[in-house]
Design a protein around this motif. Sequence first.
Motif, mmCIF file in Angstrom:
data_model
loop_
_atom_site.group_PDB
_atom_site.id
_atom_site.type_symbol
_atom_site.label_atom_id
_atom_site.label_comp_id
_atom_site.label_asym_id
_atom_site.label_seq_id
_atom_site.Cartn_x
_atom_site.Cartn_y
_atom_site.Cartn_z
ATOM 1 N N LYS A 163 0.907 -1.192 0.020
ATOM 2 C CA LYS A 163 -0.046 -0.015 0.061
ATOM 3 C C LYS A 163 0.663 1.123 -0.008
ATOM 4 C CE LYS A 163 -0.821 0.415 4.931
ATOM 5 N NZ LYS A 163 -1.844 0.855 6.058
ATOM 6 N N ARG A 164 -0.077 2.386 -0.362
ATOM 7 C CA ARG A 164 0.872 3.501 -0.168
ATOM 8 C C ARG A 164 0.018 4.643 0.283
ATOM 9 N NH1 ARG A 164 1.862 7.297 -5.578
ATOM 10 N NH2 ARG A 164 1.019 8.727 -3.906
ATOM 11 N N THR A 165 0.726 5.790 0.845
ATOM 12 C CA THR A 165 -0.158 6.798 1.286
ATOM 13 C C THR A 165 -0.643 7.617 0.087
ATOM 14 O OG1 THR A 165 1.638 8.523 1.358
ATOM 15 C CG2 THR A 165 1.108 7.071 3.286
ATOM 16 N N PRO A 166 -1.632 8.816 0.381
ATOM 17 C CA PRO A 166 -1.920 9.635 -0.831
ATOM 18 C C PRO A 166 -0.596 10.576 -0.706
ATOM 19 C CG PRO A 166 -3.254 9.715 1.041
ATOM 20 C CD PRO A 166 -2.416 8.729 1.350
ATOM 21 N N THR A 167 -0.436 11.504 -1.885
ATOM 22 C CA THR A 167 0.612 12.413 -1.876
ATOM 23 C C THR A 167 0.254 13.586 -1.087
ATOM 24 O OG1 THR A 167 1.363 11.705 -4.402
ATOM 25 C CG2 THR A 167 1.789 13.979 -3.254
ATOM 26 N N PHE A 168 1.417 13.739 -0.089
ATOM 27 C CA PHE A 168 1.201 14.730 0.860
ATOM 28 C C PHE A 168 2.095 16.064 0.179
ATOM 29 C CE2 PHE A 168 1.341 11.014 3.720
ATOM 30 C CZ PHE A 168 -0.236 10.923 4.062
ATOM 31 N N THR A 169 1.439 17.387 0.984
ATOM 32 C CA THR A 169 2.448 18.507 0.594
ATOM 33 C C THR A 169 2.912 19.131 2.030
ATOM 34 O OG1 THR A 169 0.631 20.174 0.846
ATOM 35 C CG2 THR A 169 1.030 18.947 -1.414
ATOM 36 N N GLU A 170 3.491 20.064 1.845
ATOM 37 C CA GLU A 170 3.929 20.945 3.084
ATOM 38 C C GLU A 170 2.965 21.218 3.916
ATOM 39 O OE1 GLU A 170 3.552 24.008 0.001
ATOM 40 O OE2 GLU A 170 4.620 21.901 -0.069
ATOM 41 N N ALA A 171 1.847 21.592 3.155
ATOM 42 C CA ALA A 171 0.539 21.915 4.037
ATOM 43 C C ALA A 171 -0.323 20.784 4.342
ATOM 44 C CB ALA A 171 -0.368 22.935 3.036
#
Length: 96
Positions: free
Chosen positions: A13-21
């Motif tokens: 599995k993988r996480t969603p893409t995260f940003t600095e926010a």
Amino acid sequence: MTTRLPDGLASYKRTPTFTEASVPAGLLNEHSTKDGIWGLVHVEEGSLRYLVTDGRRTPAVSLLTPDSAPGIVEPTILHRVEPVGTVRFHVEFWRR
């Protein structure tokens, strides 16, 4: 800091893409994966500081970028991340 995954693991599995926010607070604080669970921290854009903070390992800091190898998360080893400006990243999880 470990530089490669052991043989015999498979991505599951993988996480969603995260940003600095949008990076979850839990990733910014010390945390670990469960026994037997490895992770790869993939930076898609920008830079992310990856810190291994567990007392069972020599403290280590890596600056991850799209051009670098992913950060390797060892099972049960405390670590955290710090965005360095604008960043997009995700974590891929591996197990036997």
